[in-house]
Design a protein around this motif. Structure first.
Motif, PDB file in Angstrom:
ATOM      1  N   MET A  13       0.865  -1.206  -0.160  1.00  0.00           N
ATOM      2  CA  MET A  13       0.065   0.090   0.031  1.00  0.00           C
ATOM      3  C   MET A  13       0.860   1.335   0.012  1.00  0.00           C
ATOM      4  SD  MET A  13      -2.843   1.025   2.840  1.00  0.00           S
ATOM      5  CE  MET A  13      -3.606   2.664   2.579  1.00  0.00           C
ATOM      6  N   GLU A  14       0.414   2.273  -0.844  1.00  0.00           N
ATOM      7  CA  GLU A  14       1.286   3.563  -0.952  1.00  0.00           C
ATOM      8  C   GLU A  14       1.307   4.293   0.542  1.00  0.00           C
ATOM      9  OE1 GLU A  14      -0.596   5.732  -4.047  1.00  0.00           O
ATOM     10  OE2 GLU A  14       1.164   5.167  -5.447  1.00  0.00           O
ATOM     11  N   SER A  15       2.246   4.784   0.592  1.00  0.00           N
ATOM     12  CA  SER A  15       2.292   5.794   1.967  1.00  0.00           C
ATOM     13  C   SER A  15       1.551   7.093   1.856  1.00  0.00           C
ATOM     14  CB  SER A  15       3.775   6.097   2.355  1.00  0.00           C
ATOM     15  OG  SER A  15       4.192   7.136   1.496  1.00  0.00           O
ATOM     16  N   VAL A  16       1.137   7.563   3.041  1.00  0.00           N
ATOM     17  CA  VAL A  16       0.266   8.931   2.679  1.00  0.00           C
ATOM     18  C   VAL A  16       1.249  10.052   1.943  1.00  0.00           C
ATOM     19  CG1 VAL A  16       1.458   9.587   4.840  1.00  0.00           C
ATOM     20  CG2 VAL A  16      -0.683  10.569   4.141  1.00  0.00           C
ATOM     21  N   HIS A  17       2.539  10.127   2.082  1.00  0.00           N
ATOM     22  CA  HIS A  17       3.160  11.145   1.428  1.00  0.00           C
ATOM     23  C   HIS A  17       3.456  10.693  -0.114  1.00  0.00           C
ATOM     24  CE1 HIS A  17       4.671  11.958   5.404  1.00  0.00           C
ATOM     25  NE2 HIS A  17       4.794  13.020   5.000  1.00  0.00           N
ATOM     26  N   ALA A  18       3.253   9.434  -0.421  1.00  0.00           N
ATOM     27  CA  ALA A  18       3.197   8.848  -1.849  1.00  0.00           C
ATOM     28  C   ALA A  18       1.833   9.376  -2.501  1.00  0.00           C
ATOM     29  CB  ALA A  18       3.136   7.459  -2.037  1.00  0.00           C
ATOM     30  N   HIS A  19       0.856   9.265  -1.823  1.00  0.00           N
ATOM     31  CA  HIS A  19      -0.566   9.751  -2.126  1.00  0.00           C
ATOM     32  C   HIS A  19      -0.486  11.143  -2.491  1.00  0.00           C
ATOM     33  CE1 HIS A  19      -3.503   6.570  -1.833  1.00  0.00           C
ATOM     34  NE2 HIS A  19      -2.503   5.968  -1.037  1.00  0.00           N
ATOM     35  N   ILE A  20       0.146  11.989  -1.361  1.00  0.00           N
ATOM     36  CA  ILE A  20       0.268  13.633  -1.482  1.00  0.00           C
ATOM     37  C   ILE A  20       1.033  13.713  -2.900  1.00  0.00           C
ATOM     38  CG2 ILE A  20       1.406  15.640  -0.569  1.00  0.00           C
ATOM     39  CD1 ILE A  20       0.870  14.492   2.056  1.00  0.00           C
ATOM     40  N   GLN A  21       2.198  13.512  -3.056  1.00  0.00           N
ATOM     41  CA  GLN A  21       2.910  13.605  -4.390  1.00  0.00           C
ATOM     42  C   GLN A  21       2.258  13.385  -5.769  1.00  0.00           C
ATOM     43  OE1 GLN A  21       5.447  14.869  -6.032  1.00  0.00           O
ATOM     44  NE2 GLN A  21       7.178  13.906  -5.318  1.00  0.00           N
ATOM     45  N   ASN A  22       1.508  12.272  -5.482  1.00  0.00           N
ATOM     46  CA  ASN A  22       0.575  11.879  -6.639  1.00  0.00           C
ATOM     47  C   ASN A  22      -0.386  12.739  -6.944  1.00  0.00           C
ATOM     48  OD1 ASN A  22       2.288   9.740  -7.126  1.00  0.00           O
ATOM     49  ND2 ASN A  22       1.021   8.179  -6.048  1.00  0.00           N
ATOM     50  N   TYR A  23      -1.041  13.332  -5.933  1.00  0.00           N
ATOM     51  CA  TYR A  23      -2.286  13.999  -6.342  1.00  0.00           C
ATOM     52  C   TYR A  23      -2.358  15.490  -5.871  1.00  0.00           C
ATOM     53  CZ  TYR A  23      -4.185   9.203  -6.397  1.00  0.00           C
ATOM     54  OH  TYR A  23      -4.357   7.786  -6.831  1.00  0.00           O
ATOM     55  N   TYR A  24      -1.188  15.963  -5.683  1.00  0.00           N
ATOM     56  CA  TYR A  24      -1.119  17.269  -4.950  1.00  0.00           C
ATOM     57  C   TYR A  24      -1.375  18.358  -6.114  1.00  0.00           C
ATOM     58  CZ  TYR A  24       0.938  21.033  -2.130  1.00  0.00           C
ATOM     59  OH  TYR A  24       1.198  22.153  -1.382  1.00  0.00           O
ATOM     60  N   ASP A  25      -1.074  18.072  -7.307  1.00  0.00           N
ATOM     61  CA  ASP A  25      -1.346  19.118  -8.518  1.00  0.00           C
ATOM     62  C   ASP A  25      -2.600  18.866  -8.515  1.00  0.00           C
ATOM     63  OD1 ASP A  25       1.340  19.562  -8.652  1.00  0.00           O
ATOM     64  OD2 ASP A  25       1.793  18.229 -10.261  1.00  0.00           O
ATOM     65  N   ASN A  26      -3.657  18.089  -8.305  1.00  0.00           N
ATOM     66  CA  ASN A  26      -4.937  18.336  -8.676  1.00  0.00           C
ATOM     67  C   ASN A  26      -5.532  19.071  -7.534  1.00  0.00           C
ATOM     68  OD1 ASN A  26      -4.636  16.231 -10.379  1.00  0.00           O
ATOM     69  ND2 ASN A  26      -5.056  14.481  -9.310  1.00  0.00           N
ATOM     70  N   LEU A  27      -5.143  19.563  -6.549  1.00  0.00           N
ATOM     71  CA  LEU A  27      -5.639  20.224  -5.458  1.00  0.00           C
ATOM     72  C   LEU A  27      -5.734  21.793  -5.725  1.00  0.00           C
ATOM     73  CD1 LEU A  27      -3.950  18.783  -2.412  1.00  0.00           C
ATOM     74  CD2 LEU A  27      -6.379  18.266  -3.308  1.00  0.00           C
ATOM     75  N   SER A  28      -6.626  22.648  -5.364  1.00  0.00           N
ATOM     76  CA  SER A  28      -6.780  24.012  -5.867  1.00  0.00           C
ATOM     77  C   SER A  28      -5.716  24.672  -4.630  1.00  0.00           C
ATOM     78  CB  SER A  28      -8.149  24.594  -5.455  1.00  0.00           C
ATOM     79  OG  SER A  28      -8.376  24.479  -4.023  1.00  0.00           O
ATOM     80  N   SER A  29      -5.429  26.126  -4.965  1.00  0.00           N
ATOM     81  CA  SER A  29      -4.488  26.710  -4.098  1.00  0.00           C
ATOM     82  C   SER A  29      -4.901  26.671  -2.616  1.00  0.00           C
ATOM     83  CB  SER A  29      -4.191  28.033  -4.567  1.00  0.00           C
ATOM     84  OG  SER A  29      -5.307  28.821  -4.510  1.00  0.00           O
ATOM     85  N   THR A  30      -6.176  26.986  -2.292  1.00  0.00           N
ATOM     86  CA  THR A  30      -6.744  26.846  -0.970  1.00  0.00           C
ATOM     87  C   THR A  30      -6.471  25.437  -0.377  1.00  0.00           C
ATOM     88  OG1 THR A  30      -8.355  28.516  -1.674  1.00  0.00           O
ATOM     89  CG2 THR A  30      -8.758  27.268   0.293  1.00  0.00           C
ATOM     90  N   GLU A  31      -6.942  24.314  -1.299  1.00  0.00           N
ATOM     91  CA  GLU A  31      -6.843  22.988  -0.846  1.00  0.00           C
ATOM     92  C   GLU A  31      -5.433  22.776  -0.314  1.00  0.00           C
ATOM     93  OE1 GLU A  31     -10.582  21.210  -3.396  1.00  0.00           O
ATOM     94  OE2 GLU A  31      -8.657  21.133  -3.994  1.00  0.00           O
ATOM     95  N   GLN A  32      -4.475  23.095  -1.164  1.00  0.00           N
ATOM     96  CA  GLN A  32      -2.932  22.946  -1.011  1.00  0.00           C
ATOM     97  C   GLN A  32      -2.644  23.520   0.570  1.00  0.00           C
ATOM     98  OE1 GLN A  32      -1.023  24.446  -4.378  1.00  0.00           O
ATOM     99  NE2 GLN A  32      -1.281  22.343  -5.637  1.00  0.00           N
ATOM    100  N   LEU A  33      -3.235  24.590   0.668  1.00  0.00           N
ATOM    101  CA  LEU A  33      -2.906  25.398   2.041  1.00  0.00           C
ATOM    102  C   LEU A  33      -3.395  24.584   3.071  1.00  0.00           C
ATOM    103  CD1 LEU A  33      -3.596  29.163   1.132  1.00  0.00           C
ATOM    104  CD2 LEU A  33      -1.107  28.278   1.743  1.00  0.00           C
TER     105      LEU A  33
END
Length: 253
Positions: free
Chosen positions: A1-21
């Motif tokens: 199973m992927e780590s939480v940080h791997a999930h963040i790397q994979n999907y971070y670009d899909n977040l809006s600027s507010t969601e990234q904050l």
């Protein structure tokens, strides 16, 4: 199973600027056990649905699931994080390394390596403590016979947009992704159509948003603002370089 940080790397670009904050706030919060949605709302002036939407975009079912996935990924116990000891220094570096390696997305690494090999010229840039990472990476590319040059001073960096062309690739190493000179460089080169690659720490930053490809590394929360380690940027550069060698050897076979 992927780590939480791997999930963040994979999907971070899909977040809006507010969601990234919101995600950045959670990652940097020291007392995760007691973190509640209300705290995030009051600190950032965002709604609970915004935070939950961000978490779900990272492929977690709920805020609670995301929070405890983060807690379980931290090797240093929460009540010992502020203690100063050699053991905690070692554990912190181990944790950063493990999380960074989990974040090394194969598709992104292959795309970065291929972009470098396909470019007419490669420009490696970094200022401050990140300059040493850019310089080391540049030397390795030169040893492979690639046209590569390193820029680490303010005035030479300022001149890069005057010499780059569409066929060139610019790879920038920056822990914060927010240095004014670097942002000015990337903005000007983007107009030229050059391929822009950013290697940064995990955070919402303008460099990531401006780049064609961005690769983030894990960095434990530190109170000091200066003399922050660039070790994980170096780790990412090593992974990219080894992938370049892999592609070259595969093509020769």
């Amino acid at each position: 199973m992927e780590s939480v940080h791997a999930h963040i790397q994979n999907y971070y670009d899909n977040l809006s600027s507010t969601e990234q904050l919101a995600i950045d706030f959670i990652l940097q919060y020291e007392d995760l056990d007691n973190l509640k949605l209300k705290i995030i709302q009051e600190a950032l002036h965002v709604s609970a649905p915004t935070v939950i939407r961000a978490v779900k975009k990272l492929d977690f079912r709920s805020f609670t699931e995301f929070k405890y996935a983060l807690i379980s990924s931290i090797q240093i116990p929460q009540n010992r994080k502020t203690e100063k000891s050699f053991e905690n220094v070692i554990n912190s570096i181990k944790n950063d390394f493990n999380q960074t390696m989990e974040m090394m997305n194969k598709e992104k690494i292959m795309e970065i390596a291929s972009s470098i090999l396909e470019s007419r010229r490669i420009i490696c840039a970094g200022i401050g403590s990140s300059a040493s990472v850019a310089n080391s990476f540049n030397r390795k590319l030169k040893n492979l016979g690639l046209w590569s040059n390193n820029y680490a001073e303010v005035f030479p960096i300022r001149d890069i947009p005057d010499i780059v062309q569409k066929e060139d690739c610019i790879i920038v190493f920056s822990l914060s992704g927010a240095e004014e000179q670097i942002i000015d460089l990337v903005t000007a080169c983007k107009v030229k159509g050059s391929r822009l690659i950013a290697i940064t720490g995990l955070s919402t930053n303008p460099l990531t948003n401006l780049s064609d490809i961005s690769l983030m590394t894990h960095q434990s929360t530190q109170k000091r603002k200066k003399l922050r380690s660039r070790l994980m940027l170096t780790v990412a550069s090593e992974v990219i370089f080894e992938t370049i060698l892999l592609i070259q050897n595969t093509e020769k076979a």
